[in-house]
Write a protein that holds these residues in place. Structure first.
Motif, PDB file in Angstrom:
ATOM      1  N   GLU A 107     -35.900 -50.312 -53.060  1.00 44.75           N
ATOM      2  CA  GLU A 107     -35.215 -49.522 -52.597  1.00 44.75           C
ATOM      3  C   GLU A 107     -33.978 -49.738 -52.313  1.00 44.75           C
ATOM      4  OE1 GLU A 107     -36.999 -50.345 -48.496  1.00 44.75           O
ATOM      5  OE2 GLU A 107     -35.198 -49.103 -48.010  1.00 44.75           O
ATOM      6  N   GLN A 108     -33.010 -48.764 -52.541  1.00 41.19           N
ATOM      7  CA  GLN A 108     -31.520 -48.754 -52.547  1.00 41.19           C
ATOM      8  C   GLN A 108     -30.762 -48.726 -51.111  1.00 41.19           C
ATOM      9  OE1 GLN A 108     -29.450 -47.191 -55.807  1.00 41.19           O
ATOM     10  NE2 GLN A 108     -30.970 -48.149 -57.333  1.00 41.19           N
TER      11      GLN A 108
ATOM     12  N   ILE B 107     -32.094 -45.797 -60.129  1.00 38.58           N
ATOM     13  CA  ILE B 107     -32.937 -44.558 -59.566  1.00 38.58           C
ATOM     14  C   ILE B 107     -32.494 -43.510 -60.092  1.00 38.58           C
ATOM     15  CG2 ILE B 107     -33.783 -43.427 -57.467  1.00 38.58           C
ATOM     16  CD1 ILE B 107     -33.508 -46.319 -56.030  1.00 38.58           C
TER      17      ILE B 107
ATOM     18  N   TYR C 195     -24.262 -50.710 -56.693  1.00 39.11           N
ATOM     19  CA  TYR C 195     -24.275 -49.373 -57.425  1.00 39.11           C
ATOM     20  C   TYR C 195     -23.049 -48.410 -56.878  1.00 39.11           C
ATOM     21  CZ  TYR C 195     -29.088 -51.275 -58.091  1.00 39.11           C
ATOM     22  OH  TYR C 195     -30.026 -51.617 -58.301  1.00 39.11           O
TER      23      TYR C 195
ATOM     24  N   LEU D 129     -27.311 -37.093 -56.440  1.00 39.36           N
ATOM     25  CA  LEU D 129     -26.576 -38.374 -56.910  1.00 39.36           C
ATOM     26  C   LEU D 129     -26.552 -38.638 -58.287  1.00 39.36           C
ATOM     27  CD1 LEU D 129     -27.828 -38.414 -53.805  1.00 39.36           C
ATOM     28  CD2 LEU D 129     -26.983 -41.046 -54.039  1.00 39.36           C
TER      29      LEU D 129
ATOM     30  N   TYR E  30     -35.744 -40.030 -49.863  1.00 36.10           N
ATOM     31  CA  TYR E  30     -34.539 -40.320 -49.112  1.00 36.10           C
ATOM     32  C   TYR E  30     -34.145 -39.005 -48.276  1.00 36.10           C
ATOM     33  CZ  TYR E  30     -33.286 -44.542 -51.719  1.00 36.10           C
ATOM     34  OH  TYR E  30     -33.322 -45.915 -52.218  1.00 36.10           O
TER      35      TYR E  30
ATOM     36  N   ASN F 179     -27.840 -56.396 -56.391  1.00 33.72           N
ATOM     37  CA  ASN F 179     -27.401 -55.482 -57.403  1.00 33.72           C
ATOM     38  C   ASN F 179     -26.592 -54.459 -56.543  1.00 33.72           C
ATOM     39  OD1 ASN F 179     -29.045 -56.719 -59.258  1.00 33.72           O
ATOM     40  ND2 ASN F 179     -30.676 -55.491 -58.825  1.00 33.72           N
TER      41      ASN F 179
ATOM     42  N   SER G 243     -32.291 -51.887 -60.226  1.00 33.62           N
ATOM     43  CA  SER G 243     -33.263 -50.844 -59.956  1.00 33.62           C
ATOM     44  C   SER G 243     -32.647 -49.250 -60.155  1.00 33.62           C
ATOM     45  CB  SER G 243     -33.798 -51.118 -58.704  1.00 33.62           C
ATOM     46  OG  SER G 243     -33.032 -51.137 -57.605  1.00 33.62           O
TER      47      SER G 243
ATOM     48  N   TYR H 189     -43.386 -45.432 -59.367  1.00 38.32           N
ATOM     49  CA  TYR H 189     -42.702 -45.663 -58.032  1.00 38.32           C
ATOM     50  C   TYR H 189     -41.958 -44.507 -57.474  1.00 38.32           C
ATOM     51  CZ  TYR H 189     -40.251 -48.253 -54.513  1.00 38.32           C
ATOM     52  OH  TYR H 189     -39.507 -48.600 -53.381  1.00 38.32           O
TER      53      TYR H 189
ATOM     54  N   ILE I  47     -39.733 -42.597 -54.345  1.00 37.27           N
ATOM     55  CA  ILE I  47     -39.043 -42.681 -53.170  1.00 37.27           C
ATOM     56  C   ILE I  47     -38.701 -41.498 -52.503  1.00 37.27           C
ATOM     57  CG2 ILE I  47     -37.379 -44.153 -51.966  1.00 37.27           C
ATOM     58  CD1 ILE I  47     -37.075 -45.579 -55.030  1.00 37.27           C
TER      59      ILE I  47
ATOM     60  N   SER J 105     -29.174 -53.177 -53.784  1.00 36.50           N
ATOM     61  CA  SER J 105     -30.565 -53.811 -53.817  1.00 36.50           C
ATOM     62  C   SER J 105     -30.816 -54.885 -54.226  1.00 36.50           C
ATOM     63  CB  SER J 105     -31.290 -52.575 -54.719  1.00 36.50           C
ATOM     64  OG  SER J 105     -31.018 -53.179 -56.163  1.00 36.50           O
TER      65      SER J 105
ATOM     66  N   PHE K  91     -18.000 -37.147 -53.202  1.00 36.37           N
ATOM     67  CA  PHE K  91     -18.555 -38.037 -52.224  1.00 36.37           C
ATOM     68  C   PHE K  91     -18.962 -39.333 -53.125  1.00 36.37           C
ATOM     69  CE2 PHE K  91     -19.421 -39.227 -48.101  1.00 36.37           C
ATOM     70  CZ  PHE K  91     -20.602 -39.401 -47.646  1.00 36.37           C
TER      71      PHE K  91
ATOM     72  N   TYR L 214     -22.214 -44.328 -57.031  1.00 30.42           N
ATOM     73  CA  TYR L 214     -22.671 -43.064 -56.976  1.00 30.42           C
ATOM     74  C   TYR L 214     -21.656 -41.967 -56.525  1.00 30.42           C
ATOM     75  CZ  TYR L 214     -27.619 -44.595 -57.490  1.00 30.42           C
ATOM     76  OH  TYR L 214     -28.828 -45.262 -57.671  1.00 30.42           O
TER      77      TYR L 214
ATOM     78  N   GLY M 179     -24.429 -41.396 -46.202  1.00 24.93           N
ATOM     79  CA  GLY M 179     -25.209 -41.820 -47.078  1.00 24.93           C
ATOM     80  C   GLY M 179     -26.801 -41.514 -46.921  1.00 24.93           C
ATOM     81  N   PRO M 180     -27.362 -41.278 -48.090  1.00 22.70           N
ATOM     82  CA  PRO M 180     -28.830 -41.508 -48.119  1.00 22.70           C
ATOM     83  C   PRO M 180     -29.673 -42.590 -47.519  1.00 22.70           C
ATOM     84  CG  PRO M 180     -28.071 -40.792 -50.283  1.00 22.70           C
ATOM     85  CD  PRO M 180     -27.153 -41.441 -49.648  1.00 22.70           C
TER      86      PRO M 180
ATOM     87  N   PHE N 149     -27.789 -47.618 -49.015  1.00 19.93           N
ATOM     88  CA  PHE N 149     -26.532 -46.816 -49.214  1.00 19.93           C
ATOM     89  C   PHE N 149     -25.407 -46.995 -48.080  1.00 19.93           C
ATOM     90  CE2 PHE N 149     -27.275 -44.103 -52.720  1.00 19.93           C
ATOM     91  CZ  PHE N 149     -28.484 -44.161 -52.953  1.00 19.93           C
ATOM     92  N   GLY N 150     -24.272 -47.074 -48.622  1.00 16.75           N
ATOM     93  CA  GLY N 150     -23.218 -47.166 -47.532  1.00 16.75           C
ATOM     94  C   GLY N 150     -22.833 -45.832 -46.962  1.00 16.75           C
ATOM     95  N   PRO N 151     -21.769 -45.587 -46.197  1.00 10.47           N
ATOM     96  CA  PRO N 151     -21.612 -44.503 -45.520  1.00 10.47           C
ATOM     97  C   PRO N 151     -20.788 -43.427 -46.291  1.00 10.47           C
ATOM     98  CG  PRO N 151     -20.144 -46.161 -44.699  1.00 10.47           C
ATOM     99  CD  PRO N 151     -21.131 -46.768 -45.639  1.00 10.47           C
TER     100      PRO N 151
ATOM    101  N   PHE O 289     -33.332 -44.402 -46.813  1.00 14.75           N
ATOM    102  CA  PHE O 289     -34.704 -44.578 -47.160  1.00 14.75           C
ATOM    103  C   PHE O 289     -35.631 -44.022 -46.048  1.00 14.75           C
ATOM    104  CE2 PHE O 289     -38.419 -46.622 -49.381  1.00 14.75           C
ATOM    105  CZ  PHE O 289     -39.076 -47.091 -48.425  1.00 14.75           C
TER     106      PHE O 289
ATOM    107  N   PHE P 116     -32.301 -39.598 -59.016  1.00 13.21           N
ATOM    108  CA  PHE P 116     -32.560 -38.448 -57.906  1.00 13.21           C
ATOM    109  C   PHE P 116     -32.693 -37.237 -58.268  1.00 13.21           C
ATOM    110  CE2 PHE P 116     -31.452 -41.228 -54.136  1.00 13.21           C
ATOM    111  CZ  PHE P 116     -30.865 -42.474 -54.760  1.00 13.21           C
TER     112      PHE P 116
ATOM    113  N   LEU Q  33     -20.699 -42.951 -53.159  1.00  9.68           N
ATOM    114  CA  LEU Q  33     -21.582 -43.612 -52.364  1.00  9.68           C
ATOM    115  C   LEU Q  33     -21.861 -44.997 -53.186  1.00  9.68           C
ATOM    116  CD1 LEU Q  33     -24.071 -40.928 -51.690  1.00  9.68           C
ATOM    117  CD2 LEU Q  33     -22.855 -42.348 -49.842  1.00  9.68           C
TER     118      LEU Q  33
ATOM    119  N   LEU R  60     -25.493 -41.566 -60.664  1.00 12.19           N
ATOM    120  CA  LEU R  60     -24.990 -43.063 -61.008  1.00 12.19           C
ATOM    121  C   LEU R  60     -23.898 -42.944 -61.837  1.00 12.19           C
ATOM    122  CD1 LEU R  60     -25.730 -45.868 -60.308  1.00 12.19           C
ATOM    123  CD2 LEU R  60     -27.421 -45.977 -62.288  1.00 12.19           C
TER     124      LEU R  60
END
Lengths: 116, 114
Positions: free
Chosen positions: B102-103, A104, B34, B44, A36, B32, A102, A32, A34, B94, B88, B36, A43-44, B105-107, A46, A106, B90, B46
């Motif tokens: 997909e995740q 990920i 997260y 990024l 971004y 879920n 999940s 899978y 993705i 999800s 930064f 980052y 923020g990133p 993201f916040g600002p 999708f 990057f 983040l 995690l």
């Protein structure tokens, strides 16, 4: 372990041309992928994803191509616009932790700049 | 629709001071969550993830900790900030119901430690 990288850290494209951003991954079991988009200070977001049972997927002005043989995927942006200026990340799921997280991984990103 | 909030948006803190960054999600249940960190011009990393209240997994050894006191609240903390904690931050969420998610993201919060 899993790693994701990008061929070029920066890409400059003429407005109106097509952009192609490339990404290589290391784990042949990755299933899978993705893409971004991250605009400056945000923020990133999708863009599009693709599963390994496909080799192409199209969205609005974007196409992702997957070549599992060489573990490479690309993001194509048609008719690039100033609003496409951003850093683009490819990402793959990492090893799953307990339960359903999940995770990920990057890549380091490609900065796309648009020339007027 | 779902939304994710982070605050503060920017923060400047002296070395050795404590830290608390907050993230909340609306419009979904049992997400879920997260945290980052993104260094300037980098990808990024995690830091933590959580699949439920009180359940925190740490990805890398560091000076930070995370907590999830409520279903849709995720907090990043430090007792004493280091210069290397600048970056930064983040938060993302999800849907935990299936594998391919997909995740969102916040600002982000831009933290500068001086």
């Amino acid at each position: 372990g899993e790693s994701v990288g990008l061929h070029l850290p920066t890409l400059s494209v003429q407005e109106g041309d097509n952009s192609i951003i490339n990404c290589a991954y290391s784990n042949s079991a990755s299933d899978y992928f993705i893409w971004y988009k991250q605009e400056s200070g945000k923020g990133p977001q999708f863009i599009i994803d693709i599963r390994s049972n496909m080799d192409k997927r199209q969205g609005q002005r974007v196409t992702v191509l997957l070549n599992k043989t060489v573990k490479h995927l690309s993001l194509q942006i048609a008719a690039t616009q100033p609003g496409d200026s951003a850093v683009y990340f490819c990402a793959v799921p990492g090893p799953q932790g307990y339960s359903s997280a999940s995770k990920i991984i990057f890549g380091s990103g490609t900065r796309l700049s648009i020339r007027p | 629709s779902q939304t994710i909030h982070q605050w503060p948006a920017t923060l400047v803190q002296p070395v050795g001071s404590p830290l608390s960054l907050e993230c909340t999600v609306e419009g979904t249940s049992n997400p879920n969550l997260y945290w980052y960190r993104q260094a300037a011009g980098r990808g990024l990393q995690l830091l933590f993830y959580s699949v439920g209240i009180g359940q925190i997994s740490s990805e890398v050894p560091q000076n930070l900790s995370a907590s999830r006191p409520q279903d849709r609240q995720f907090i990043l903390s430090s007792k004493k900030l280091l210069l290397s904690d600048s970056g930064f931050y983040l938060c993302a969420w999800s849907d935990g119901t299936n594998t391919y998610n997909e995740q969102f993201f916040g600002p982000g919060t831009r933290l500068t430690v001086l």
